[in-house]
Scaffold this motif. Structure first.
Motif, short mmCIF file in Angstrom:
data_model
loop_
_atom_site.label_atom_id
_atom_site.label_comp_id
_atom_site.label_asym_id
_atom_site.label_seq_id
_atom_site.Cartn_x
_atom_site.Cartn_y
_atom_site.Cartn_z
N THR A 91 -4.69 -5.62 6.56
CA THR A 91 -4.76 -4.34 7.25
C THR A 91 -3.75 -4.30 8.38
O THR A 91 -3.25 -5.34 8.81
CB THR A 91 -6.17 -4.11 7.86
N CYS A 92 -3.43 -3.08 8.82
CA CYS A 92 -2.49 -2.89 9.93
C CYS A 92 -2.87 -1.58 10.63
O CYS A 92 -3.74 -0.86 10.15
CB CYS A 92 -1.06 -2.85 9.41
N CYS A 97 1.25 -3.32 4.10
CA CYS A 97 0.21 -4.30 3.77
C CYS A 97 0.18 -4.55 2.26
O CYS A 97 0.40 -3.64 1.47
CB CYS A 97 -1.16 -3.78 4.19
N LYS A 146 0.83 -1.21 0.00
CA LYS A 146 0.00 0.00 0.00
C LYS A 146 0.86 1.26 0.00
O LYS A 146 2.08 1.20 0.11
CB LYS A 146 -0.93 -0.03 1.21
N CYS A 203 1.88 2.00 4.06
CA CYS A 203 2.20 0.93 5.00
C CYS A 203 2.62 -0.28 4.17
O CYS A 203 2.59 -0.25 2.95
CB CYS A 203 1.00 0.57 5.89
N CYS A 213 -3.07 1.56 8.10
CA CYS A 213 -4.20 1.72 7.17
C CYS A 213 -5.55 1.64 7.88
O CYS A 213 -6.58 2.02 7.31
CB CYS A 213 -4.10 0.77 5.98
#
Ligand code: ADP
Ligand code: MG
Ligand code: ZN
Length: 482
Positions: free
Chosen positions: A41-42, A29, A24, A27, A45
């Motif tokens: 996701t993290c 991901c 992304k 980040c 995000c």
């Protein structure tokens, strides 16, 4: 212009293209279509407190490629900005975008209409931003809207055109070209069904000859290029009718409904001040050196026009065929891979365009997925050129290749389809055919030479079409004219 009843449509498009990066934009991901909801996701995000974004360098490089390919200017310093709005699939409550200082400005996209007429659409800007998640509304009767945040933070470029487009057909042509360019650059799949390309259309009408633009509406939610074309057509008609009956166009955002083939009001048009843009405090400015710009420019891949003219000079094919073959990069790559295995450029172009594309058009299969690999098709072309098989037999072999994915040489061997070019094998058949038709032989010798085709047909029939036609003609003539 008569079709618009004294009015001229004015259209500007805003296109979002999802960049094909591994991860992304802010980040690490993965950007993955179709993964289990919310599994990519993290904290960054998801917008959790204290999580900080870090810019993905590859995303900047991809944006630069598009700007440079369109002849625009890459700014050495650009600024990320927060665009504030609330939406369930936007957990931070704002989107990181670019506002008054985008990564790129200017440039243009040139394309041809079906009539052959060349058009230019100037670009206002290209900027970087992150995508939002996806809300999945219940189809019918369900109680909940579900939210998938996998797409949150996927890298996008937004390509904003000047209002240089004058018809729905032009909008379609522009989008087709834009898709071709992003695919050639390898920065975006161009897949509109997967939402990798999305287009909002700004539409207004003005009396012919008037310089000032009319009030525009913005159309959203089209999910194919044809859908964009239909939506614009609908909206032009609606606005012209409205204005002619004394009404006024209201600036608003409309949602295209593909089932009803109508555009429905969604909200009043928001202005940029509604978003309370301000510079993103969690990110430094995006600084791009001249060296990096020059390096990127130098490494731009060959674009469609350049490839087409190279195909003409390098492989000796016609301009028109070169256009067709460079229409998409996978198709051009397929042809070029064929040309690594045969020297017959024209034959390869014909077999690819007429036979293989003919089959793929019917099955809907993608050129990258077909079991007929470029080398196999090139081998088939080579066997025709060398006289190993006739063009007619080649069609039989090809049909079998499409079915089984077998190599042409294997099929030819298995089915015993090798062309009979050896005189000693053909002579007995020729003599037998002549011996069994003394009447026709006399006819021929008395000057009715049109019975010659009959003899050729008989020999071909006896050899199941495998005799070399040139040899058959020669051997028959030798005997009949003796
Ligand atoms: P916003 O950011 O509010 O959407 P912009 O001024 O950036 O507005 O323009 C967005 C798009 O709308 C651009 O593609 C532009 O060419 C187009 N546009 C602006 N004015 C008009 C108009 N009167 N008719 C048609 N398109 C327009
Ligand atoms: Mg807009
Ligand atoms: Zn993440």
């Amino acid at each position: 212009m008569a079709i618009y009843d004294g009015f001229e449509p004015v259209i500007g498009l805003e296109v979002h293209a999802q960049l094909q990066t591994e991860s992304k934009i802010f980040c690490s991901c993965k950007v993955e279509y179709g993964a289990e909801p919310n599994s990519r996701t993290c904290p960054v995000c998801l917008g959790l407190p204290g999580a900080l974004p870090v810019m993905n360098k590859r995303a900047a490089e991809f944006a630069m490629k598009m700007i440079l390919a369109c002849g625009g200017t890459v700014h050495n310093r650009s600024v990320f900005a927060r665009k504030n709005y609330f939406y369930p699939d936007l957990p931070k409550g704002y989107q990181i975008s670019q506002f008054d200082r985008p990564i790129g400005e200017g440039g243009a996209i040139r394309y041809r209409l079906e009539t052959g007429e060349e058009k230019t659409v100037r670009l206002i800007r290209i900027h970087l931003e992150e995508d939002a998640g996806k809300s999945m509304h219940p189809e019918d009767g369900g109680a909940y809207t579900r939210v998938d945040l996998n797409r949150c933070g996927a890298p996008l470029i937004e390509i904003v055109s000047h209002a240089d487009i004058r018809s729905p057909e032009e909008a379609y042509g522009y989008l087709t070209k834009l898709k071709q360019i992003v695919q050639y650059l390898g920065v975006c799949s161009g897949d509109m069904e997967k939402g990798h390309l999305r287009c909002d259309a700004n539409v207004s009408v003005r009396p012919e000859g008037q310089a000032k633009f009319g009030t525009r509406t913005e159309l959203k939610n089209m999910n194919s290029f044809k859908g964009v074309e239909r939506a614009i057509k609908y909206e032009i008609d609606r606005q012209i009718k409205l204005v002619k009956s004394g009404g006024q166009v209201v600036q608003e955002t409309l949602l295209w409904n593909e089932k009803k083939l109508a555009a429905e009001p969604m909200r009043g048009k928001e202005e940029s001040h509604d978003y309370r843009y301000f510079p993103e405090p969690d990110l430094v400015n995006l600084v791009i050196s001249d060296d990096w710009v020059n390096e990127t420019r130098k490494n731009l891949p060959e674009l469609p026009e350049a490839k087409a003219s190279r195909f003409v000079s390098q492989y000796g094919i016609r301009e028109y065929d070169a256009q067709v073959l460079t229409d998409s990069r996978p198709l051009a790559d397929y042809y070029e891979e064929m040309m690594r295995h045969t020297s017959d450029g024209i034959g390869a172009a014909n077999w690819l365009q007429v036979e293989l594309l003919g089959v793929l058009n019917k099955t809907g299969e993608d050129i990258t997925a077909t079991i007929v690999r470029p080398k196999m098709l090139a081998d088939l072309v080579g066997k025709i050129a060398s006289g190993e098989i006739s063009g007619k037999i080649a069609k039989t072999v090809f049909a079998e290749m499409v079915e089984s994915g077998k190599e042409p040489s294997v099929i030819i061997k298995e089915k015993g389809l090798v062309q009979i070019s050896d005189d000693s094998a053909i002579i007995p058949i020729v003599e037998q055919v002549l011996a069994s038709s003394p009447d026709n032989v006399s006819k021929y010798r008395s000057g009715k030479t049109n019975v010659f085709a009959f003899f050729v047909g008989q020999v071909m029939k006896a050899t199941k079409g495998q005799a070399n036609p040139e040899a058959v003609n020669r051997l028959l003539k030798e005997r009949l004219d003796a």
